[in-house]
Design an enzyme around this catalytic site. Sequence first.
Site, PDB file in Angstrom:
ATOM      1  N   LYS A  51      47.391  80.146  -6.997  1.00  0.00           N
ATOM      2  CA  LYS A  51      48.191  78.916  -6.951  1.00  0.00           C
ATOM      3  C   LYS A  51      47.947  78.148  -5.650  1.00  0.00           C
ATOM      4  O   LYS A  51      47.702  76.949  -5.658  1.00  0.00           O
ATOM      5  CB  LYS A  51      49.675  79.254  -7.098  1.00  0.00           C
ATOM      6  N   HIS A 104      48.910 114.495 -25.303  1.00  0.00           N
ATOM      7  CA  HIS A 104      48.164 115.608 -24.723  1.00  0.00           C
ATOM      8  C   HIS A 104      48.181 115.546 -23.206  1.00  0.00           C
ATOM      9  O   HIS A 104      47.342 116.155 -22.542  1.00  0.00           O
ATOM     10  CB  HIS A 104      46.727 115.595 -25.249  1.00  0.00           C
ATOM     11  N   LYS A 116      52.079  92.271   3.345  1.00  0.00           N
ATOM     12  CA  LYS A 116      51.016  91.261   3.463  1.00  0.00           C
ATOM     13  C   LYS A 116      50.974  90.686   4.883  1.00  0.00           C
ATOM     14  O   LYS A 116      49.889  90.487   5.456  1.00  0.00           O
ATOM     15  CB  LYS A 116      51.244  90.154   2.434  1.00  0.00           C
ATOM     16  N   GLU A 136      43.457  88.591  -1.105  1.00  0.00           N
ATOM     17  CA  GLU A 136      42.554  89.366  -1.957  1.00  0.00           C
ATOM     18  C   GLU A 136      41.699  88.455  -2.831  1.00  0.00           C
ATOM     19  O   GLU A 136      40.475  88.627  -2.934  1.00  0.00           O
ATOM     20  CB  GLU A 136      43.351  90.332  -2.843  1.00  0.00           C
ATOM     21  N   GLY A 151      54.259  84.095 -11.113  1.00  0.00           N
ATOM     22  CA  GLY A 151      52.984  84.730 -11.430  1.00  0.00           C
ATOM     23  C   GLY A 151      53.048  85.699 -12.589  1.00  0.00           C
ATOM     24  O   GLY A 151      52.185  85.698 -13.469  1.00  0.00           O
ATOM     25  N   ARG A 152      54.072  86.533 -12.628  1.00  0.00           N
ATOM     26  CA  ARG A 152      54.171  87.545 -13.689  1.00  0.00           C
ATOM     27  C   ARG A 152      54.618  86.952 -15.021  1.00  0.00           C
ATOM     28  O   ARG A 152      54.683  87.672 -16.020  1.00  0.00           O
ATOM     29  CB  ARG A 152      55.093  88.667 -13.238  1.00  0.00           C
ATOM     30  N   GLU A 203      58.662  94.152 -10.470  1.00  0.00           N
ATOM     31  CA  GLU A 203      58.683  93.051  -9.502  1.00  0.00           C
ATOM     32  C   GLU A 203      59.892  92.158  -9.775  1.00  0.00           C
ATOM     33  O   GLU A 203      60.445  91.553  -8.851  1.00  0.00           O
ATOM     34  CB  GLU A 203      57.386  92.246  -9.575  1.00  0.00           C
TER      35      GLU A 203
END
Length: 548
Positions: free
Chosen positions: A211, A390, A510, A217, A273-274, A359
Amino acid sequence: MPTARIAPLTARKAWRALLDHHKTVSRVHLKKLFEDDAARGERMTVEAAGLFLDYSKNRITGETLDLLVQLAEESELRKRIDAMFAGEKINVTEDRAVLHTALRSPKDASILFNGENVVPRVHAVLDKMAGFANRVRTGEWKGYTGKRILNVINVGIGGSDLGPVMAYEALKYYSDRSITFRFVSNIDGSDFSEAVRDLNPCETLFIVSSKTFTTLETMTNAHAARDWLLAALGRDLNAVGKHFVAVSTNRAKVSDFGMDSENIFEFRDWVGGRYSMDSAIGLSTMIAIGPDNFRAMLDGFHEMDEHFRTAPFEKNIPVVMGLLAIWYNNFFGAQTVAVLPYEQYLKRFPAYLQQLTMESNGKRVTLEGNEAGYDTGPIYWGEPGTNGQHSFYQLIHQGTRLIPCDFIAFASPLNPLGRHHDILMANLFAQTEALAFGKTAEEVKADGVEDWLAPHRVFEGNRPSNTIFAQRLTPETLGKLVALYEHSVFTQGAIWDIDSFDQWGVELGKALAQRIIPELENTAEPGLSHDSSTNNLIRRYRMMKEAL
């Protein structure tokens, strides 16, 4: 600062009644609940928007649900739902509206934000995305050397990665297999290196999703991608515009990077964002499955939005699931929820839900800034069935922790293959039955098991689960499933009286990382002022790095 509007959660009448009610219900086994109510399995279901929810294998009675609905009403859930859909600034700590539902509204809808109907702009972006996606899919869009784009790499992190990755994997059946899709998010250089290792730069398109166009990152990986491209194309900066497009709001920084301003796809700050996989962040998804399928996914989102907005709470699938999550989290002390899709294409769905749920509701203070004083967001996790059977199902069945489970299933397989789907579904039904009813010591001994071994073969049962059923995994169905969990998360956050739409918890690490980076990169020994552990780790890293 917001002022208190309603009584604190633990002071609400329904909360206190649920505390008393839990003392009784917690002692009743699911086997007994089913024995006393022959129609329970048919009665405790909800069907809407193409999804069927069986919640009968939960440790509840009709009174439980009534009290949970009363709690929702006392928590003014309906008022909060209306406020969200009306574009009010319910993200109070960031003073923002929460309008991801506008991203999937039909063209003729009107949703006002600051006096502006935001729907036309939403559809203008969708139309722009569709035009670009079609040019890439048909080969009209060419790379710098004139070659067709055969590889698309989405560069993002958090919601700019998890949503597109999950959607691509979930809808891979519908994707254009002539194009390779990959996703880079981790700052670990191995992520980028492996993504591009076998690709031709001349045939590769990067979608950089940030954005602000400043995310550490994402931009580190974006610059690595640009260097990789230019190394193959003679360092000609004109090549960048043919191999990079951006999903961003920062036009100046996108242009500085070398991209064409015509190839910027915007989204607004009222989209977290999510909650953004159905915005321009979904550009890679649209290229993969095509604009028609992408719009079908949006239709699915919208259908679930309308169900959530209008249905009475007791027949509202997201509300029922949210209330059940409250019941186990706050009254049984369950700390996790397992999401178990019996559909291989949904293998990344639990990972996507981890961000959406944790979050959103990983908060310890209320909207008023007070300590909550009660547990909020549980841990979400899971894997596809039957693989998980399993692996970790042992703990769910016979461990000491109560783990509510959401099973997700489809009646029609996308890839029919012999008996596979019947066996898959038989396993799902068997797991929910075994979790609920278990196997007593008497039943074990009746099977001829020796007394000393019998305790190891006993299944306590009384382990709760939901089963979410749909006809087939389609783009539309995926939209419904994602919206279902979005609104379940909203329901929980509204009752806990927390802000489900900020994420300040990611900021401290951050900020500290920005301080530490130069301490690792400087050639001169830096003066360190962290704690003794962090100082020692930095010195150890520098020493090991210098020894290479």
